[in-house]
Scaffold this active site. Sequence first.
Site, PDB file in Angstrom:
ATOM      1  N   GLY A   1      52.506  99.977  -3.944  1.00  0.00           N
ATOM      2  CA  GLY A   1      52.575  99.446  -5.301  1.00  0.00           C
ATOM      3  C   GLY A   1      51.493  98.454  -5.684  1.00  0.00           C
ATOM      4  O   GLY A   1      51.706  97.619  -6.560  1.00  0.00           O
TER       5      GLY A   1
ATOM      6  N   ASN B   1      48.837  99.197  -7.354  1.00  0.00           N
ATOM      7  CA  ASN B   1      48.506  99.514  -8.757  1.00  0.00           C
ATOM      8  C   ASN B   1      49.581  98.994  -9.700  1.00  0.00           C
ATOM      9  O   ASN B   1      49.273  98.522 -10.801  1.00  0.00           O
ATOM     10  CB  ASN B   1      48.292 101.018  -8.940  1.00  0.00           C
TER      11      ASN B   1
ATOM     12  N   ILE C   1      54.563 115.888  -7.173  1.00  0.00           N
ATOM     13  CA  ILE C   1      54.015 116.707  -8.260  1.00  0.00           C
ATOM     14  C   ILE C   1      55.147 116.996  -9.242  1.00  0.00           C
ATOM     15  O   ILE C   1      56.288 117.251  -8.843  1.00  0.00           O
ATOM     16  CB  ILE C   1      53.369 117.990  -7.690  1.00  0.00           C
TER      17      ILE C   1
ATOM     18  N   ASN D   1      48.152 109.088 -15.045  1.00  0.00           N
ATOM     19  CA  ASN D   1      48.125 108.958 -13.584  1.00  0.00           C
ATOM     20  C   ASN D   1      46.799 108.340 -13.176  1.00  0.00           C
ATOM     21  O   ASN D   1      45.779 108.576 -13.816  1.00  0.00           O
ATOM     22  CB  ASN D   1      48.240 110.359 -12.963  1.00  0.00           C
TER      23      ASN D   1
ATOM     24  N   HIS E   1      44.089 108.405 -10.129  1.00  0.00           N
ATOM     25  CA  HIS E   1      43.706 109.208  -8.964  1.00  0.00           C
ATOM     26  C   HIS E   1      42.467 108.575  -8.320  1.00  0.00           C
ATOM     27  O   HIS E   1      41.523 108.223  -9.029  1.00  0.00           O
ATOM     28  CB  HIS E   1      43.419 110.650  -9.387  1.00  0.00           C
TER      29      HIS E   1
ATOM     30  N   GLU F   1      50.602 120.153 -16.726  1.00  0.00           N
ATOM     31  CA  GLU F   1      51.193 121.005 -15.688  1.00  0.00           C
ATOM     32  C   GLU F   1      50.231 121.287 -14.531  1.00  0.00           C
ATOM     33  O   GLU F   1      50.670 121.775 -13.480  1.00  0.00           O
ATOM     34  CB  GLU F   1      51.718 122.312 -16.311  1.00  0.00           C
TER      35      GLU F   1
ATOM     36  N   GLU G   1      40.408 101.236  -9.416  1.00  0.00           N
ATOM     37  CA  GLU G   1      41.787 101.523  -9.844  1.00  0.00           C
ATOM     38  C   GLU G   1      42.462 100.339 -10.538  1.00  0.00           C
ATOM     39  O   GLU G   1      43.076 100.497 -11.593  1.00  0.00           O
ATOM     40  CB  GLU G   1      42.643 101.936  -8.640  1.00  0.00           C
TER      41      GLU G   1
HETATM   42  C1  GAR Z   1      46.317 104.719  -4.836  1.00  0.00           C
HETATM   43  O1  GAR Z   1      45.050 104.769  -4.253  1.00  0.00           O
HETATM   44  C2  GAR Z   1      46.485 105.827  -5.855  1.00  0.00           C
HETATM   45  O2  GAR Z   1      45.340 106.076  -6.594  1.00  0.00           O
HETATM   46  C3  GAR Z   1      46.799 106.993  -4.963  1.00  0.00           C
HETATM   47  O3  GAR Z   1      47.636 106.473  -3.962  1.00  0.00           O
HETATM   48  C4  GAR Z   1      47.386 105.063  -3.792  1.00  0.00           C
HETATM   49  C5  GAR Z   1      48.681 104.321  -4.017  1.00  0.00           C
HETATM   50  O4  GAR Z   1      48.535 102.957  -3.754  1.00  0.00           O
HETATM   51  N1  GAR Z   1      47.416 108.049  -5.714  1.00  0.00           N
HETATM   52  C6  GAR Z   1      47.211 109.333  -5.457  1.00  0.00           C
HETATM   53  O5  GAR Z   1      46.530 109.739  -4.530  1.00  0.00           O
HETATM   54  C7  GAR Z   1      47.916 110.297  -6.410  1.00  0.00           C
HETATM   55  N2  GAR Z   1      47.316 111.587  -6.327  1.00  0.00           N
HETATM   56  P1  GAR Z   1      49.517 101.863  -4.363  1.00  0.00           P
HETATM   57  O6  GAR Z   1      50.958 102.296  -4.066  1.00  0.00           O
HETATM   58  O7  GAR Z   1      49.167 100.612  -3.601  1.00  0.00           O
HETATM   59  O8  GAR Z   1      49.273 101.728  -5.845  1.00  0.00           O
END
Ligand code: GAR
Length: 208
Positions: free
Chosen positions: A14, A16, A95, A110, A112, A150, A183
């Site tokens: 978490g 982000n 997904i 989202n 990425h 989708e 991010e």
């Molecule tokens: C982040 O790097 C996010 O971009 C990635 O997982 C991590 C989660 O970190 N998400 C993906 O790969 C989705 N396809 P967080 O829980 O510390 O935010």
Amino acid sequence: MLKTRIAVLVSGGGTNLQALIDAQKAGKNPCGEIVLVLSDNPNAYALTRAQSAGIATAVVHKKACASQAEFEQKMKEELEKSNIDFIILAGFMCILSAAFTAAYPERIINVHPSLIPSFCGKGFYGLKVHEAALEYGVKVTGATVHFVNEIPDGGKILLQKAVDILPEDTPQTLQKRVMQQAEWLILPQAAALVSKTIQEEKYGHLSK
Ligand code: GAR
């Protein structure tokens, strides 16, 4: 004017989510408010972060659901209970089906951890994305915030930010730099942009 009601969907640490909470506390999302943090994983540390910030939490344990349809139905019930306008996937590792995404057109974003269309789609998540970038040998990577439809990682791009790859990088050091330099900046920016659009569309007339 009423604020756009945001749910943040999480699965793990978490960081982000924390960036979104910090930005909101700093007044950087004047049109939106996080009112729910929803996790598919009861052990996600993101839930503790939400509780510390005084935000309501809910868990729909994916592994305890018999099907994708049951999982998504339970999530929809939670989202509807909280009158959610806008869904942010922040490290949400599931997904979503076309039936789910079609119910929220341009209402789900989202983050990425690569520059889409590189290193994205099914199977590219978390550290795997950075492992793939290092294996390929690209010199620049980054992060993307996009609308969710989708197609996994296939919706319209909202914001991107590039990050250099250094010769000594490991997947872990690269993941950390992409989070810090990209991010945690562009996700709150995108959250504010979309919150403003939804507020104007949904609640604008109430203030006239
Ligand atoms: C982040 O790097 C996010 O971009 C990635 O997982 C991590 C989660 O970190 N998400 C993906 O790969 C989705 N396809 P967080 O829980 O510390 O935010």
